[in-house]
Enzyme design. Sequence first.
Site, mmCIF file in Angstrom:
data_model
loop_
_atom_site.group_PDB
_atom_site.id
_atom_site.type_symbol
_atom_site.label_atom_id
_atom_site.label_comp_id
_atom_site.label_asym_id
_atom_site.label_seq_id
_atom_site.Cartn_x
_atom_site.Cartn_y
_atom_site.Cartn_z
ATOM 1 N N LYS A 34 0.848 -1.203 0.000
ATOM 2 C CA LYS A 34 0.000 0.000 0.000
ATOM 3 C C LYS A 34 0.879 1.247 0.000
ATOM 4 O O LYS A 34 1.916 1.282 0.678
ATOM 5 C CB LYS A 34 -0.917 -0.022 1.229
ATOM 6 C CG LYS A 34 -1.979 1.079 1.248
ATOM 7 C CD LYS A 34 -2.902 0.900 2.452
ATOM 8 C CE LYS A 34 -3.997 1.958 2.493
ATOM 9 N NZ LYS A 34 -4.915 1.780 3.647
ATOM 10 N N SER A 89 -9.632 1.532 2.521
ATOM 11 C CA SER A 89 -8.803 2.326 1.636
ATOM 12 C C SER A 89 -7.699 1.532 0.959
ATOM 13 O O SER A 89 -7.034 2.036 0.064
ATOM 14 C CB SER A 89 -8.166 3.463 2.428
ATOM 15 O OG SER A 89 -7.291 2.952 3.439
ATOM 16 N N SER A 111 -10.000 -0.746 6.681
ATOM 17 C CA SER A 111 -9.376 -0.515 5.372
ATOM 18 C C SER A 111 -8.664 -1.725 4.785
ATOM 19 O O SER A 111 -8.263 -1.693 3.623
ATOM 20 C CB SER A 111 -8.391 0.661 5.452
ATOM 21 O OG SER A 111 -9.088 1.872 5.623
#
Length: 424
Positions: A28, A103, A127
Amino acid sequence: MSEDIFITETTIDGADDGPLAGQTVAVKDNISTADVRTTCGSRMLEEYVPPYDATVVGRISEAGATIVGKANMDEFGMGTTTETSHFGPTDNPAAPGHVPGGSSGGSAAAVAAGEADIALGSDTGGSIRCPAAFCGVVGIKPTYGLVSRYGLVAYANSLEQIGPLAATTEAAAALLDVVAGPDEYDGTTREDPNADRGTYAEAADGDVDGLTIGVPTELLEGAEEGVVETFLDAIGTLEDQGASYHEVSLPSVEHAVEAYYVIAMSEASSNLARFDGVRYGHSGGYEGNWNESFSTARAEGFGPEVKRRILLGTYALSAGYHDKYYKKAQDARAWVKQDFDAALEEADVLASPTMPVTPFELGESLDDPLQMYLADANTVPVNLADLPAISAPAGETGGLPVGIQFVGPAFGERRLVRAASALE
């Protein structure tokens, strides 16, 4: 390759040997990688290149993994769809035309599309679990303190954890084995008190005979009918293997979403204050007075959702409103934790649909932030309680993936891995 899975494609080779040798990893883009830009999905950090690796990046490299890219994400982790990214939305490989969740949407999409074997995400209010559910993969939110946050660009320190995503429970657990453990650079990390019970990957044996599952009734209310039916089918599969379930009550979760957003936004307003274009971030220019330069940098560098959360967080912390909002939110957080602890005295794990809804169509929720916030109703209470949770595929409804979430006591990751693996 599915469009916009990665913000930056790269190849960072790991060690020649190790438990992750031969595996590819998506990371990420809020997790620092030395000499490779780390944007947090924001124009503010579009050109930011960290001088060091996050602890988790160092550990997966030493374990032999090859990093293949920095995965797309909602800007600074603020979103449930990966659509608030400055670099554009990511499509869902498991449900084209729909969001991959957020996310950590790019991380989940990379695994679902086969662009990476495994992935790292971060989970502040769901997330990791939300995109795992929406993309039909497995995601683990570890106990707070199990995995180092050193090198994770902070959004809400007291809530967020780095965790793994993979196509199978065993693969996700094996990645957790590599990244978990104390770190001298993160004073919140702790040794797993259950470390003598074997590795997390070894717990993926599917043995749920005798497992007691508590189902919080509040986390089924308001969920889509097809989601509830798929969830109950998965519970039935576990019953067939010797598990049993009963209903439990978590009355505090009624207030979890508002408490979560007050705390998260307050921490965000403080953490993101450093991005003013001087030491970090998009420059607002060097002409005129400094206040105008700071204002220009933040107006141009941040997107609408980040600005909204900074403003609301700053308001909640301002003189005269601290006790009215922030203190009450912290009181509610303590209540949520007490509720979970009490429920887990009556069950080995708690279970619910990971998300009460199926993946939104791309663009569907952007104009309604409240709809996006309420979609987090089943995941944010776990972060408030500092507990571990896993999302595993439960099936589909209407051709769209549905995830089942298991929640356990602190450092109870092995129970969660065992329960999730029984569904594969």
